[in-house]
Scaffold this motif. Structure first.
Motif, PDB file in Angstrom:
ATOM      1  N   CYS A  15      13.193 -27.487   0.359  1.00 29.67           N
ATOM      2  CA  CYS A  15      13.703 -26.110   0.462  1.00 29.67           C
ATOM      3  C   CYS A  15      15.216 -26.072   0.282  1.00 29.67           C
ATOM      4  O   CYS A  15      15.752 -25.179  -0.381  1.00 29.67           O
ATOM      5  CB  CYS A  15      13.302 -25.486   1.800  1.00 29.67           C
ATOM      6  N   ASP A  18      15.947 -26.589  -3.367  1.00 26.90           N
ATOM      7  CA  ASP A  18      15.603 -25.355  -4.083  1.00 26.90           C
ATOM      8  C   ASP A  18      16.690 -24.304  -3.877  1.00 26.90           C
ATOM      9  O   ASP A  18      17.098 -23.618  -4.817  1.00 26.90           O
ATOM     10  CB  ASP A  18      14.251 -24.827  -3.605  1.00 26.90           C
ATOM     11  N   LEU A  19      17.189 -24.155  -2.685  1.00 31.93           N
ATOM     12  CA  LEU A  19      18.241 -23.185  -2.385  1.00 31.93           C
ATOM     13  C   LEU A  19      19.505 -23.500  -3.172  1.00 31.93           C
ATOM     14  O   LEU A  19      20.128 -22.611  -3.760  1.00 31.93           O
ATOM     15  CB  LEU A  19      18.534 -23.163  -0.884  1.00 31.93           C
ATOM     16  N   LEU A  21      19.758 -25.203  -5.980  1.00 28.81           N
ATOM     17  CA  LEU A  21      19.515 -24.939  -7.402  1.00 28.81           C
ATOM     18  C   LEU A  21      19.502 -23.438  -7.691  1.00 28.81           C
ATOM     19  O   LEU A  21      20.049 -22.992  -8.703  1.00 28.81           O
ATOM     20  CB  LEU A  21      18.200 -25.577  -7.842  1.00 28.81           C
ATOM     21  N   THR A  22      18.917 -22.650  -6.824  1.00 30.30           N
ATOM     22  CA  THR A  22      18.878 -21.204  -7.013  1.00 30.30           C
ATOM     23  C   THR A  22      20.282 -20.620  -6.992  1.00 30.30           C
ATOM     24  O   THR A  22      20.631 -19.773  -7.819  1.00 30.30           O
ATOM     25  CB  THR A  22      18.005 -20.534  -5.927  1.00 30.30           C
ATOM     26  N   LEU A  23      21.109 -21.059  -6.062  1.00 33.84           N
ATOM     27  CA  LEU A  23      22.495 -20.584  -6.014  1.00 33.84           C
ATOM     28  C   LEU A  23      23.252 -20.967  -7.279  1.00 33.84           C
ATOM     29  O   LEU A  23      24.075 -20.200  -7.785  1.00 33.84           O
ATOM     30  CB  LEU A  23      23.200 -21.120  -4.772  1.00 33.84           C
ATOM     31  N   VAL A  25      21.914 -21.292 -10.285  1.00 34.16           N
ATOM     32  CA  VAL A  25      21.426 -20.401 -11.345  1.00 34.16           C
ATOM     33  C   VAL A  25      22.065 -19.020 -11.224  1.00 34.16           C
ATOM     34  O   VAL A  25      22.492 -18.427 -12.216  1.00 34.16           O
ATOM     35  CB  VAL A  25      19.882 -20.303 -11.304  1.00 34.16           C
ATOM     36  N   VAL A  26      22.160 -18.503 -10.022  1.00 31.64           N
ATOM     37  CA  VAL A  26      22.782 -17.192  -9.802  1.00 31.64           C
ATOM     38  C   VAL A  26      24.237 -17.224 -10.255  1.00 31.64           C
ATOM     39  O   VAL A  26      24.707 -16.301 -10.927  1.00 31.64           O
ATOM     40  CB  VAL A  26      22.664 -16.762  -8.320  1.00 31.64           C
ATOM     41  N   ARG A  27      24.960 -18.270  -9.900  1.00 30.84           N
ATOM     42  CA  ARG A  27      26.355 -18.388 -10.314  1.00 30.84           C
ATOM     43  C   ARG A  27      26.469 -18.414 -11.841  1.00 30.84           C
ATOM     44  O   ARG A  27      27.322 -17.753 -12.433  1.00 30.84           O
ATOM     45  CB  ARG A  27      26.983 -19.640  -9.712  1.00 30.84           C
ATOM     46  N   ARG A  28      25.584 -19.154 -12.486  1.00 33.19           N
ATOM     47  CA  ARG A  28      25.604 -19.252 -13.947  1.00 33.19           C
ATOM     48  C   ARG A  28      25.290 -17.900 -14.589  1.00 33.19           C
ATOM     49  O   ARG A  28      25.910 -17.505 -15.571  1.00 33.19           O
ATOM     50  CB  ARG A  28      24.600 -20.309 -14.408  1.00 33.19           C
TER      51      ARG A  28
END
Length: 182
Positions: A15, A18-19, A21-23, A25-28
């Motif tokens: 988890c 995953d968090l 990696l998600t952050l 992606v959002v930044r990108r």
């Protein structure tokens, strides 16, 4: 019991990864949005680089035109109300069909006299677009209006002042000053 602790620790670690990696992606995505916004500022939507000969930009005034809405109302440059949002669409444009539901939804919450949909009649059948927009906007099926504003790319959204002076240009209704939800 030790297996349960190991499983919980493993799930927690997954988890956390995953968090992170998600952050990332959002930044990108935010970086890409900024780059796209800069691109839209550098290249106008009237068909070429900003300031190119024959292209309109905010402050310019549309050429004279005469058209009739699908409801039979005459329309000229002088009859445009201050703050009118004009959507230029083409029946053979896939991007126009993608933006059509959102634009119709936005227009439903606006004063119909301040929303104009110009459907270019050089190609395709405009019936679907006319049906979708007729109740929420003034609709004109006439390429002469597109020509008067110098529009060469579809979809294009404009906001104009009284007399056809261009206030803003955008690729989507949400990017116009008047494009925020009603």
């Amino acid at each position: 019991m030790p297996y349960l602790i190991a499983v919980v620790a493993l799930v927690g670690a997954l988890c956390l990864v995953d968090l992170v990696l998600t952050l990332g992606v959002v930044r990108r995505l935010r970086e890409h949005t900024k780059l796209l916004d800069a691109l839209y500022e550098a290249v106008d939507l009237m068909g070429g680089p900003a300031g190119a000969g024959g292209r309109m930009s905010p402050g310019d005034v549309a050429a004279e035109f005469e058209a009739t809405t699908v409801d039979g109302t005459p329309l000229t440059r002088e009859l445009l109300v201050d703050g009118t949002v004009v959507a230029f669409l083409s029946p053979d444009c896939s991007g126009c069909h993608e933006k059509l539901p959102g634009f119709a939804s936005w227009a439903a919450g606006q004063d119909r006299s301040r929303v104009l949909a110009v459907i270019d009649n050089r190609s395709g059948d405009p019936a679907e677009m006319v049906t979708a927009l007729r109740a929420v906007a003034q609709v004109v099926v006439d390429s002469a209006v597109s020509d008067a504003f110098g529009v060469q790319a579809f979809p294009t959204f404009l906001q104009v002042a009284t007399g056809g002076r261009l206030l803003a240009v955008a690729p989507d209704i949400s990017r116009l000053p008047a494009g925020s939800p009603a």
